[in-house]
Structures are given as structure tokens and as C-alpha cells.
Design a protein around this motif. Structure first.
Motif, PDB file in Angstrom:
ATOM      1  N   ASN A 269       0.812  -1.222   0.000  1.00 17.95           N
ATOM      2  CA  ASN A 269       0.000   0.000   0.000  1.00 17.95           C
ATOM      3  C   ASN A 269       0.843   1.269   0.000  1.00 17.95           C
ATOM      4  OD1 ASN A 269      -2.666  -1.161   0.067  1.00 17.95           O
ATOM      5  ND2 ASN A 269      -2.234  -1.790   2.166  1.00 17.95           N
ATOM      6  N   ARG A 280      -3.798   6.957  -5.172  1.00 18.58           N
ATOM      7  CA  ARG A 280      -4.097   6.463  -6.525  1.00 18.58           C
ATOM      8  C   ARG A 280      -2.903   5.710  -7.106  1.00 18.58           C
ATOM      9  NH1 ARG A 280      -7.573   7.811 -10.817  1.00 18.58           N
ATOM     10  NH2 ARG A 280      -6.668   7.465 -12.888  1.00 18.58           N
ATOM     11  N   TYR A 281      -1.717   6.236  -6.904  1.00 20.70           N
ATOM     12  CA  TYR A 281      -0.528   5.649  -7.513  1.00 20.70           C
ATOM     13  C   TYR A 281       0.317   4.868  -6.498  1.00 20.70           C
ATOM     14  CZ  TYR A 281      -1.813   8.661 -11.414  1.00 20.70           C
ATOM     15  OH  TYR A 281      -2.494   9.280 -12.447  1.00 20.70           O
ATOM     16  N   SER A 282      -0.348   4.176  -5.616  1.00 20.57           N
ATOM     17  CA  SER A 282       0.370   3.314  -4.673  1.00 20.57           C
ATOM     18  C   SER A 282       1.071   2.187  -5.429  1.00 20.57           C
ATOM     19  CB  SER A 282      -0.598   2.708  -3.657  1.00 20.57           C
ATOM     20  OG  SER A 282      -1.473   1.786  -4.293  1.00 20.57           O
ATOM     21  N   LYS A 284       0.885  -1.082  -5.144  1.00 19.73           N
ATOM     22  CA  LYS A 284       0.036  -2.191  -5.571  1.00 19.73           C
ATOM     23  C   LYS A 284      -0.938  -1.789  -6.681  1.00 19.73           C
ATOM     24  CE  LYS A 284      -3.934  -1.785  -2.428  1.00 19.73           C
ATOM     25  NZ  LYS A 284      -4.725  -2.480  -1.380  1.00 19.73           N
ATOM     26  N   ASN A 285      -1.208  -0.489  -6.815  1.00 20.65           N
ATOM     27  CA  ASN A 285      -2.166  -0.025  -7.822  1.00 20.65           C
ATOM     28  C   ASN A 285      -1.550   0.171  -9.200  1.00 20.65           C
ATOM     29  OD1 ASN A 285      -4.268   0.010  -6.007  1.00 20.65           O
ATOM     30  ND2 ASN A 285      -4.199   2.221  -5.640  1.00 20.65           N
ATOM     31  N   GLY A 288      -2.987  -1.781 -12.273  1.00 20.67           N
ATOM     32  CA  GLY A 288      -4.322  -1.289 -12.599  1.00 20.67           C
ATOM     33  C   GLY A 288      -4.295   0.104 -13.199  1.00 20.67           C
ATOM     34  N   ASN A 289      -3.397   0.960 -12.712  1.00 22.87           N
ATOM     35  CA  ASN A 289      -3.273   2.305 -13.272  1.00 22.87           C
ATOM     36  C   ASN A 289      -2.814   2.257 -14.720  1.00 22.87           C
ATOM     37  OD1 ASN A 289      -4.006   3.953 -11.045  1.00 22.87           O
ATOM     38  ND2 ASN A 289      -2.036   3.551 -10.082  1.00 22.87           N
TER      39      ASN A 289
END
Length: 479
Positions: A269, A280-282, A284-285, A288-289
Motif C-alpha cells: 500500500n 491512486r498511484y500506490s 500495488k495499484n 491497474g493504473n
């Protein structure tokens, strides 16, 4: 050949005037060379010591023009943290031209048409970070822009405090971004979209030129390359921090190094950008981004590629490519070479254990590369040992299925598990020294950046554990 003897071309200027703005660099006061990457210079066909070229500083400072150079900044739009901005562009970057398949660009070289409320400058600390990280990502085998050289100056630049201005000369096979396409889609200039696509195919995907459905093939190439790059980011624990569509290279390269970071402890995270309040730009993301950004690109190119077809390409290409590359890399990092359907469960268990244990991500894999079923070497790094101890029991059993000798396994794992990662606490130490005019640590970090899998006994201190007070810190976008 010296760098000052290069002859450049400017193919981007053959596009319509709306694509760019001709602009001259604004020189810094009393510029001086801080560092240069001889490895990056090879890409330009420079075979002489770049640091000995008396014109190098002048080239970076914009006071000496290479033959054929016409300096310009590029126009583009972009989704920033999910919100569309219709015009952005190179606010502090000025292009010099192209040679040997590489586009030369000065970052921090002064005001452009697209600077908006900015000053067109870059400060020393952010320039050091971009310079070193560009070369470090290359050393890790990840597609990236490169950094040729870095100069400092006596020019004062206002940020949270007064700092000194600097310029990085960076190079890339292309500087076209997802946001470049978004700009012309938003303006309704569909003829410009096609011209841009033709340019991109010429520059980056020449092997599909004049083939049937070449625009769809171009998009598929972009999707695949992006998926591979993100898979590699995740494998080494790299957090970009600002995955806006204007920071996404059309080739899938890593570009625009702002508030980036490598994980210290494994913390999925983690958000490295202080501006990113919603995460938004963690870390883990990021996969998906990238998918979200590719969807935005599919919409941007819909006037020249059927939107439904593009989305089908995205769904059929991105996920499978990302998963294949990411898992293959991670199995290599784990030393698993014989195929076993249960490895996915062992892998997921490992990530959960790393998170629960609170353990350094990079150092874990490096020590695992020489693991001889002596848990102590690994467990002594963890805050909470039980989760990892239980996983190591299962890992020991899994290794029994491997046919490679232990020494062969060690060698292969050491070749994919870096010892040297440019973590923020190390970069900060180099920056603080540089601000007192001691640039020695920059050269040390450049050495390990370009060969991060080697031991470098004399630079062992650069692989030290992150102090507790500096773990997984956040950075600002200010640069």
C-alpha cells in the motif's frame, strides 16, 4: 567521435506547428559538470571520453548547438490523477534533435510555451535523482529513458527554499506520450492523430509500417510493452509515483522520474508521492493504473482505430502479458525453475509473509539467493519472524523438486536479485553531500546503478539497510 561533433536531425519538426514550439534554452549561471554516463554516451556513437569534451557543459547549458539542431518543446495533454488537462507539454524540457535513434532533451533548461505557472527550471536534488535513477533502471534491465550528463550552477531557484538550478541531458528513442494522442483527440483534430500515429510507427514500430491494420498493431505493441515494463517495476519494488497519462511513454519506457521510490520494507500500500493523498498511484495499484491509462489511450485513438477493437486488444493482451512476465520473473527471483502448479500459491504466501514480517524487500531476495536452509540469515532481518519461518518451511520442501545444483541455483538467483537498489535514503545522502559541493557519492552510485547485481566490495556501504526513520518515506513533486 566527440559528443560535440554529433550531427542531429529533427524529424519531429516535419509535423504541423501545433505539435511543438520552437524555443531556445535559457542558460544557467556559472554551469559546471557534475557527472556524465559514459555508458549512455555509447548509444549516441560517442567513443571518446565524454567528460573530456570541452563543449559538453555548453551543450547542456544550451550555449553550444550541435550541427543540425533546432531546439523545441513538445505539446501534449494528459490525465493527471484521473482528471483530464487539455494542454500540458514540455514545461521545462527542450529537445535538441535526434542522432543514432536517440532523441536528446535538456530538462531544466528554462521557460517554454508550456511552462504555465512554472519557471522552467529543475533543482539539483531532483536532477540528481533523475540522472541516477535513469541509469539504475537501465542497469536493472527495465526499459527507460537514459541520462547522459548532469550539470550544476550558481542559478538560484525558488522552491520550498532557495535551491541551485541544474540540467540533465536525457535521451530516449521517443518522447511521444499517451497524452500526445489525447491532445489531438480533445481538439477534434483527427487528421493530426493519424499523422502522429504515422510518426510513432516510423520512430518506434517500423516493423509494422505499411502492414494491414497497422494502427491496431501499434496499439497492441504499446499495450504489450507497457505490461512488460509494469511487471518489471513490480518485481523490483519500484513505485513511480506519478503515473499520469502525460508521463506514460508510447514505447512503454519508464520516463519522468519525479517522486519515485523503491520499497524498503515490503509494503504493497506504499505511496511515495506526498501529493497523492488518495493513494491512486500506490505500489500495488500500478498494474491497474497502467490498464486505466491504456483505456484512456484507446479512447484517444478511437478516430483511427475502432474503439471496441482497441478495447478487445487491451483485454486480450495486457492482463496475460503482465501476469506471464511478472510470475516468470518472480519465480526466477525465488529460484523456482521446475514448473509446479502450486507455485502460484507459494508465491502469494511469500508476499503475504513478507508484508506480515516487516522485512526489506530487496535484501530478502538477495539473501534468499544464497539460502542454504539456515533460516537465521533471513529471519534476523524480520521484525515478526513467525509468518516468514512458516513460509520457509514450505519453501524448503519445494526446493527438493529442483534439479539444479545449489550452486547453479545461487548463480541464477544472484543474476536477477540486485544487491544495489538506489533507495531514497541513499539518494538523499548523495544529495546532501552534493549540496556542499561534494559529488563523490554520485559517481559511486552511478557505478552500482549500472551493475547492480555485482558485489562491488569497495562500495558495500551502498547496500546497507535502510534506517528505521527513513523507511518508505514520501516525497513531494517539487523539483
Amino acid at each position: 567521435m566527440k559528443i560535440s561533433q554529433l550531427k542531429v536531425t529533427t524529424p519531429y519538426l516535419k509535423l504541423d506547428l501545433v505539435f511543438f514550439d520552437l524555443v531556445e534554452p535559457t542558460p544557467l549561471k556559472k554551469p559546471f559538470l557534475i557527472s556524465a554516463s559514459k555508458d549512455a554516451a555509447k548509444l549516441l556513437g560517442v567513443d571518446e571520453d565524454i567528460t573530456k569534451d570541452e563543449k559538453l557543459v555548453e551543450i547542456l547549458n544550451g550555449t553550444y548547438k550541435l550541427e543540425g539542431s533546432k531546439t523545441f518543446s513538445m505539446c501534449y495533454a494528459g490525465h493527471q490523477f484521473g482528471y483530464f488537462v487539455p494542454r500540458l507539454g514540455d514545461g521545462r524540457a527542450i529537445n535538441l534533435g535526434k542522432v543514432n535513434g536517440q532523441n536528446l532533451q535538456l530538462k531544466g533548461s528554462g521557460l517554454t510555451l508550456y511552462s504555465r505557472q512554472g519557471d522552467g527550471r529543475a533543482v539539483l536534488r531532483s536532477s540528481i535523482r533523475e540522472y541516477l535513477m535513469s541509469e539504475a533502471m537501465h542497469g536493472l534491465g527495465i526499459a527507460t529513458s537514459r541520462a547522459l550528463a548532469l550539470i550544476g550552477s550558481e542559478t538560484d531557484v525558488a522552491r520550498e527554499r532557495w535551491e541551485k538550478g541544474a540540467i540533465v541531458l536525457r535521451i530516449s528513442p521517443t518522447w511521444v506520450r499517451f497524452g500526445t494522442f489525447e491532445y489531438f483527440k480533445a481538439k477534434g483534430e483527427h487528421d493530426k492523430l493519424q499523422k502522429l500515429a504515422d510518426y510513432v510507427i516510423d520512430e518506434s514500430f517500423a516493423h509494422i509500417k505499411n502492414t494491414e491494420g497497422m494502427y491496431a498493431k501499434m496499439y497492441e505493441e504499446i499495450v504489450r510493452n507497457t505490461a512488460i515494463t509494469i511487471a518489471k517495476w513490480q518485481s523490483v519494488g519500484f513505485n513511480h509515483g506519478v503515473m499520469n497519462t502525460d508521463n506514460m511513454s508510447i514505447e512503454g519506457r519508464t520516463i519522468d522520474y519525479g517522486p519515485f521510490a523503491f520499497l524498503d520494507d515490503y509494503e504493497p500500500n506504499y505511496v511515495c508521492n506526498h501529493t497523492d493523498a488518495e493513494g491512486r498511484y500506490s505500489f500495488k495499484n500500478q498494474p491497474g493504473n497502467a490498464h486505466w491509462n491504456l483505456q484512456a489511450l484507446a479512447l484517444a485513438i478511437s478516430p483511427i482505430i475502432n474503439h471496441d477493437r482497441a478495447l478487445k486488444i487491451l483485454e486480450e493482451t495486457y492482463g496475460p502479458t503482465y501476469e506471464e512476465y511478472y510470475l516468470n520473473i518472480m519465480y526466477e527471483k525465488m529460484g523456482l525453475y521446475e514448473k509446479d502448479k502450486k507455485d502460484i500459491e507459494l508465491f502469494k504466501w511469500m508476499l503475504g509473509s513478507l508484508e506480515s514480517a516487516v522485512i526489506d524487500y530487496t535484501r530478502f531476495f538477495r539473501i534468499l539467493s544464497r539460502y542454504e536452509r539456515d533460516k537465521k540469515s533471513i529471519l534476523e532481518m524480520a521484525v515478526y519472524q513467525t509468518p516468514l519461518s512458516e513460509w520457509l518451511d514450505a519453501y524448503d520442501k519445494r526446493l527438493e523438486k529442483e534439479t539444479l545444483s545449489a550452486q547453479e541455483r545461487y548463480a541464477r538467483m544472484l543474476s536477477v536479485n540486485p544487491k544495489y537498489i538506489l533507495k531514497n535514503h541513499i539518494l538523499q545522502e548523495a544529495i546532501e553531500k552534493a549540496e556542499t559541493s561534494d559529488f563523490s557519492m554520485i559517481e559511486e552510485l552511478l557505478t552500482v546503478a549500472l551493475s547492480p547485481f555485482e558485489e562491488h566490495k569497495e562500495l558495500e556501504h551502498l547496500a546497507k539497510a535502510t534506517p528505521m526513520s527513513a523507511k518508505n518515506i514520501k516525497l513531494s513533486c517539487s523539483s
